[in-house]
Enzyme design. Sequence first.
Site, short mmCIF file in Angstrom:
data_model
loop_
_atom_site.label_atom_id
_atom_site.label_comp_id
_atom_site.label_asym_id
_atom_site.label_seq_id
_atom_site.Cartn_x
_atom_site.Cartn_y
_atom_site.Cartn_z
N LYS A 34 10.19 13.88 -14.47
CA LYS A 34 10.09 13.72 -13.28
C LYS A 34 10.13 12.33 -12.86
CE LYS A 34 5.08 14.23 -14.19
NZ LYS A 34 4.04 14.95 -14.00
N ARG A 129 -5.69 21.87 -8.82
CA ARG A 129 -4.51 21.44 -8.07
C ARG A 129 -3.39 22.19 -7.95
NH1 ARG A 129 -1.74 16.65 -11.16
NH2 ARG A 129 -0.69 18.02 -12.21
N TYR A 251 -1.50 -17.10 -2.15
CA TYR A 251 -1.99 -16.50 -0.82
C TYR A 251 -3.53 -16.48 -1.12
CZ TYR A 251 2.50 -15.11 1.11
OH TYR A 251 3.81 -15.32 1.59
N MET A 299 5.18 -10.78 -2.88
CA MET A 299 6.03 -10.03 -2.68
C MET A 299 7.23 -10.40 -3.82
SD MET A 299 8.59 -8.89 0.37
CE MET A 299 7.49 -8.19 1.37
#
Length: 353
Positions: A34, A129, A251, A299
């Site tokens: 998956k 679930r 940052y 980023m």
Amino acid sequence: MSRPIQARIDLSALQNNLRVVRRTASSRIMAVIKANAYGHGLLRAAEALNEAEGFALLDVRDAVALREAGFRQTILLLEGFFTADELPLLAEYEISTVIHSTHQLAMLDAYPRRNTLQVWLKINTGMNRLGFAPEQVPAVMEKLKAHKAVGEITLMTHFSHADEAEGVAEQLERFKGLTAGYRAPRSLANSAALLRYPATHSEWVRPGIMLYGASPFADTGAQQLGLRPVMTLTSEIISVRELKAGDRVGYAGLHRADAAMRIGTVACGYADGYPRHATTGTPILVNGQLARTLGRVSMDMLSVGLSRFPDADVGSPVTLWGAGLPVEDVARAAGTISYELLCALTARVPVVY
Ligand SMILES: *Cc1c(COP(=O)(O)O)cnc(C)c1O
């Protein structure tokens, strides 16, 4: 030349890890692929795992793509079908489906075809679930056995604590009790149960993370388990500078230099899939040596301390995770698990096999 980041996928490591599964359990192997094979590439991973008896994933389009690529194994949809219009596709391409809810049973009733669907009946033994409640199981079993569209039924459940101290005992006992009266293949084990609890092996095991060379356990490394990392994320230093005491990095200036120091900027950021929550001190390899990240991941870039590595310079190779640096260690520093980092690799990162 282009931006130096790349993910190298070692397909021989994938095959090594499949052999570890084979040595550990004598069950049939349902290789879980998956999420684009946990970020490794669906079709390339499936090719390398071709010795597995089955593949498990979520999206029917991926299942069809596997069939069209020539794979003959059992292919299982782990969440089953979502809408009734998928059912003819499942029959046409011989795709097995989990059935976990009365909603799906109702859709099945609207589908008249005879003996075509291979069904994995999912039982909720405590994960809460997906799956039928224990008291629903006898009626659902009767219904499926009598259903014209249903072929073989496999009984399955999923563990919530196989990787932790609590283990599987309670869920395993519940599953055994519920299924004792049925002659049907069974499937319980994810990687953690497969490695730690042989009593869960049964007819099918469902390894995911261990195939990709990461450990499902906090207290045991992949290497100890005989697993080899499949994905290695590498880049390079693209800038180097000297900081004075008091200078700050990145940052919000989260890292402040106590004294003069040398730092490098690495071409890798959260838009590549590197976790923004990785804190100062997250392990990273520069020229193959263990270094630390500094300050906030941005980023497209992150910073690394180079004071102890005078040879490091622009162009020096950097490993973000993989060979030589377990992805689990990076995940821990970012407050997450290896699964999330591997799956989160973004489309802009070139993948090399
Ligand atoms: C993802 C998944 C697995 C594989 O789990 P790992 O911890 O990666 O081995 C097995 N079974 C089900 C139902 C899953 O959703």
